[in-house]
Enzyme design. Structure first.
Site, PDB file in Angstrom:
ATOM      1  N   GLU A 154      -4.173   1.642  -8.397  1.00 32.84           N
ATOM      2  CA  GLU A 154      -4.228   0.821  -7.191  1.00 32.84           C
ATOM      3  C   GLU A 154      -4.785   1.580  -5.997  1.00 32.84           C
ATOM      4  O   GLU A 154      -5.542   1.015  -5.191  1.00 32.84           O
ATOM      5  CB  GLU A 154      -2.832   0.280  -6.867  1.00 32.84           C
TER       6      GLU A 154
ATOM      7  N   HIS B 117      10.434  -4.587  -9.691  1.00 31.20           N
ATOM      8  CA  HIS B 117       9.459  -5.669  -9.774  1.00 31.20           C
ATOM      9  C   HIS B 117       9.958  -6.922  -9.055  1.00 31.20           C
ATOM     10  O   HIS B 117       9.471  -8.022  -9.322  1.00 31.20           O
ATOM     11  CB  HIS B 117       9.153  -6.016 -11.237  1.00 31.20           C
TER      12      HIS B 117
END
Length: 327
Positions: free
Chosen positions: A60, A129
């Site tokens: 990322e 998450h």
């Protein structure tokens, strides 16, 4: 009109903008060959090719930096994160580069880039998450934060975000991708920074955003049977935030409850509460209430999730406490 899912309108908004502007491209993990982790870019590789729908390694920080560099060179990238939990790896690029280059260059450089992907709690996905970081990003000048609550808004807001010349953080939800709604075939956009009055009411104002606003709408309909009239405001854009719509509502209802699915400390609710007590204190007939997730990492067990995540019962109890505390 055409019935479309949330994931379909995301793909449609990106595709429509890409057909008009060849400088727009989509880049991220599994966006091409796999049609997106949540199928939000389905069919786009076939139409636009691998130079504009680009699969990336699991890096990322790297592909976010590439996107920023390309924006400085005339492109309008859309960077997709499989989840915004993974954007933490890229925060150096987002916060220290994307958000600041325009000011540090004296306005010579613009950064027309959209970082988008799912956010927040989405079931039993575990603590790493299930996080909401909109307040983190909203704390940084130079970023615009958008969180739609339904497919119609998602399409209009995403098109406006792609056209914007500033950095936009566009947050979705895994639990909304299957939501369906009638969407106009004719093109439309929704301007950033303007909240939506989703339901009119007289007794209390609820301010919320994203998927959790569904709970507020369900509760408001239930309470109508008890002659309790709830006004609901969907912020849609977290930054810039439409304080005027909230203030005008409080002038009518005189009571405010803020519902969000982030942690309580330094939340969006905290910021709204401060501004309202500064700008509209004299209109309040009761203290402002907020409902958030519990101040712990997200649990995995279902019975603990029920205690951690705001429920209809929590909302109803707080509404009743606010309304009847004045009697």
């Amino acid at each position: 009109m055409k019935k479309m899912t949330f994931r379909e309108v995301i793909a449609a908004a990106m595709s429509e903008e890409m057909r008009k502007d060849k400088t727009i491209y989509l880049m991220g993990e599994e966006v091409a060959e796999y049609n997106g982790a949540y199928k939000a870019s389905k069919g786009m590789l076939k139409e636009f090719g691998s130079k504009r729908i680009i699969d990336t390694p699991i890096s990322e920080l790297g592909f976010s930096g590439i996107g920023i560099g390309s924006a400085l060179n005339g492109c309008r990238p859309i960077i997709e994160y499989m989840t915004f939990n993974f954007s933490l790896v890229a925060m150096d690029q987002i916060i220290n580069n994307a958000a600041k280059i325009r000011q540090m260059s004296g306005g010579q450089w613009k950064i027309p880039i959209v970082f988008r992907g799912p956010t927040g709690f989405a079931g039993q996905l575990g603590a790493t998450h299930s996080q909401s970081f909109e307040s983190w990003y909203a704390n940084c000048p130079g970023l615009k934060i958008v969180i739609p609550s339904n497919p119609y808004d998602a399409k209009g807001l995403l098109k406006s975000s792609i056209r914007d010349n500033d950095v936009v953080i566009f947050m979705e939800s895994e639990q909304m991708y299957g939501d369906k709604m009638m969407i106009p075939i004719k093109e439309y956009t929704i301007p950033l920074g303007i909240a939506n009055l989703k339901k009119k009411g007289n007794d209390l104002t609820i301010v919320s955003f994203g998927k959790i606003i569904k709970i507020a709408l369900e509760v408001a309909l239930e309470l109508e049977k008890k002659n309790i009239s709830i006004e609901i405001i969907d912020l849609r854009t977290i930054k810039p935030l439409d304080y005027n719509t909230i203030i005008n509502s409080i002038k009518k209802t005189n009571k405010l409850l803020i519902l969000e699915e982030a942690w309580p400390f330094a939340s969006i609710a905290s910021e709204i509460t401060y501004v309202i007590q500064q700008e509209a204190f004299d209109y309040l007939d009761a203290p402002i209430k907020r409902i958030t997730v519990q101040d712990t990492p997200a649990p995995y067990a279902k019975n603990l999730i029920e205690k951690w995540y705001p429920s209809k019962k929590d909302l109803i109890e707080n509404i009743m406490n606010i309304i009847y505390s004045q009697e």
